[in-house]
Design an enzyme around this catalytic site. Structure first.
Site, mmCIF file in Angstrom:
data_model
loop_
_atom_site.group_PDB
_atom_site.id
_atom_site.type_symbol
_atom_site.label_atom_id
_atom_site.label_comp_id
_atom_site.label_asym_id
_atom_site.label_seq_id
_atom_site.Cartn_x
_atom_site.Cartn_y
_atom_site.Cartn_z
ATOM 1 N N ASP A 166 34.737 33.060 28.584
ATOM 2 C CA ASP A 166 33.746 31.977 28.247
ATOM 3 C C ASP A 166 34.283 31.299 26.943
ATOM 4 O OD1 ASP A 166 33.062 33.595 26.389
ATOM 5 O OD2 ASP A 166 30.827 33.299 26.788
ATOM 6 N N HIS A 167 33.444 30.281 26.294
ATOM 7 C CA HIS A 167 34.120 29.587 24.989
ATOM 8 C C HIS A 167 34.177 30.712 24.045
ATOM 9 C CE1 HIS A 167 29.518 30.128 25.485
ATOM 10 N NE2 HIS A 167 29.577 29.819 24.026
ATOM 11 N N CYS A 197 34.382 37.541 26.332
ATOM 12 C CA CYS A 197 33.506 36.687 25.830
ATOM 13 C C CYS A 197 33.345 36.897 24.380
ATOM 14 C CB CYS A 197 32.145 36.898 26.710
ATOM 15 S SG CYS A 197 31.505 38.428 26.496
ATOM 16 N N GLY A 198 32.161 36.754 23.709
ATOM 17 C CA GLY A 198 31.867 36.930 22.375
ATOM 18 C C GLY A 198 32.139 38.536 21.982
ATOM 19 N N THR A 199 31.122 39.315 22.559
ATOM 20 C CA THR A 199 31.007 40.627 22.518
ATOM 21 C C THR A 199 31.971 41.455 23.571
ATOM 22 O OG1 THR A 199 28.937 40.657 23.895
ATOM 23 C CG2 THR A 199 28.906 40.289 21.523
ATOM 24 N N GLY A 200 31.997 40.729 24.765
ATOM 25 C CA GLY A 200 32.508 41.615 25.810
ATOM 26 C C GLY A 200 31.678 42.369 26.831
ATOM 27 N N ILE A 201 30.254 42.055 26.150
ATOM 28 C CA ILE A 201 29.221 42.866 26.907
ATOM 29 C C ILE A 201 28.722 42.018 28.091
ATOM 30 C CG2 ILE A 201 26.657 43.747 26.612
ATOM 31 C CD1 ILE A 201 27.384 44.243 23.547
ATOM 32 N N GLY A 202 28.461 40.773 27.905
ATOM 33 C CA GLY A 202 28.110 39.950 29.047
ATOM 34 C C GLY A 202 28.933 40.000 30.258
ATOM 35 N N MET A 203 30.251 39.891 29.928
ATOM 36 C CA MET A 203 31.338 39.985 30.956
ATOM 37 C C MET A 203 31.337 41.334 31.690
ATOM 38 S SD MET A 203 33.027 37.297 31.615
ATOM 39 C CE MET A 203 33.914 35.818 30.718
ATOM 40 N N HIS A 245 41.311 58.158 33.720
ATOM 41 C CA HIS A 245 40.156 58.807 34.072
ATOM 42 C C HIS A 245 39.368 57.616 35.396
ATOM 43 C CE1 HIS A 245 39.858 61.881 30.560
ATOM 44 N NE2 HIS A 245 41.213 61.548 31.221
ATOM 45 N N ARG A 292 39.271 65.474 40.342
ATOM 46 C CA ARG A 292 38.076 65.485 40.024
ATOM 47 C C ARG A 292 37.746 63.868 39.378
ATOM 48 N NH1 ARG A 292 39.307 66.431 33.755
ATOM 49 N NH2 ARG A 292 41.381 66.177 33.572
ATOM 50 N N HIS A 293 38.545 63.316 38.931
ATOM 51 C CA HIS A 293 38.209 61.811 38.551
ATOM 52 C C HIS A 293 38.355 60.962 40.271
ATOM 53 C CE1 HIS A 293 39.129 62.621 34.421
ATOM 54 N NE2 HIS A 293 40.465 62.853 34.805
HETATM 55 C C1 RB5 Z 1 28.165 33.204 23.718
HETATM 56 O O1 RB5 Z 1 27.667 32.588 22.542
HETATM 57 C C2 RB5 Z 1 28.110 34.809 23.854
HETATM 58 O O2 RB5 Z 1 26.640 35.064 24.023
HETATM 59 C C3 RB5 Z 1 28.924 35.315 24.889
HETATM 60 O O3 RB5 Z 1 30.264 35.005 24.604
HETATM 61 C C4 RB5 Z 1 29.039 36.785 25.181
HETATM 62 O O4 RB5 Z 1 29.129 37.464 23.708
HETATM 63 C C5 RB5 Z 1 27.778 37.440 25.920
HETATM 64 O O5 RB5 Z 1 27.740 38.533 26.237
#
Ligand code: RB5
Length: 145
Positions: free
Chosen positions: A7-8, A64-70, A97, A132-133
């Site tokens: 994303d951006h 993405c910013g955190t990698g979490i949303g992705m 693994h 196992r994996h």
């Molecule tokens: C965008 O501002 C941010 O929310 C996105 O890049 C990401 O970090 C979401 O998980």
């Protein structure tokens, strides 16, 4: 071929990492986004994951910013095993693994140099194939629960 998308928030790291991987001889296909304009990460996660699931790409990288949303979006797709990694050890272990097929990176968390090392490690590390994996990966599937 390796697919990459962001994303951006991950746009600049995506460009830097794409250049790094191409220089290292990796064939990379960029699935967007293509500017810094604000966009929605799930859209790019699904485009990239579709390319992995269809076999168009061998593996994928999502930023993405955190990698979490992705990683949340990617792991909703059956057959995708997305790993959010902020260190080289995890990148190696998730290939060995978990047979992860998508690497997620947080551009606001992980610096460019480390992100390149993480991606390189992820791409060069093979799945161990140990029984196992294999069994544990099967248990991730929805049908198991
Ligand atoms: C965008 O501002 C941010 O929310 C996105 O890049 C990401 O970090 C979401 O998980």
């Amino acid at each position: 071929m390796i697919g990459i998308a962001s994303d951006h928030g991950g746009f600049e790291l995506k460009n830097a990492l794409t250049e790094y991987l191409k220089k290292a001889g990796v064939q990379v296909e960029d699935y967007g986004c293509f500017s810094m304009e604000a966009c929605d990460y799930p859209e790019y996660a699904y485009i990239l994951c579709d390319a992995v699931l269809s076999g168009e790409c061998e593996k994928g990288i999502l930023i993405c910013g955190t990698g979490i949303g992705m990683s949340m979006a990617a792991n909703r797709m059956s057959g995708i095993r997305a790993a959010l990694c902020g260190d080289v050890f995890s990148a190696q272990a998730t290939r060995q693994h978990n047979d992860a097929n998508v690497l997620c990176l947080g551009a606001r968390v992980t610096g460019e140099g480390l992100a390149c090392m993480i991606a390189e490690t992820f791409l060069k590390t093979e799945f161990s194939g140990e029984k196992r994996h294999v069994g544990r990966i099967r248990k991730i599937d929805a049908e198991y629960r």
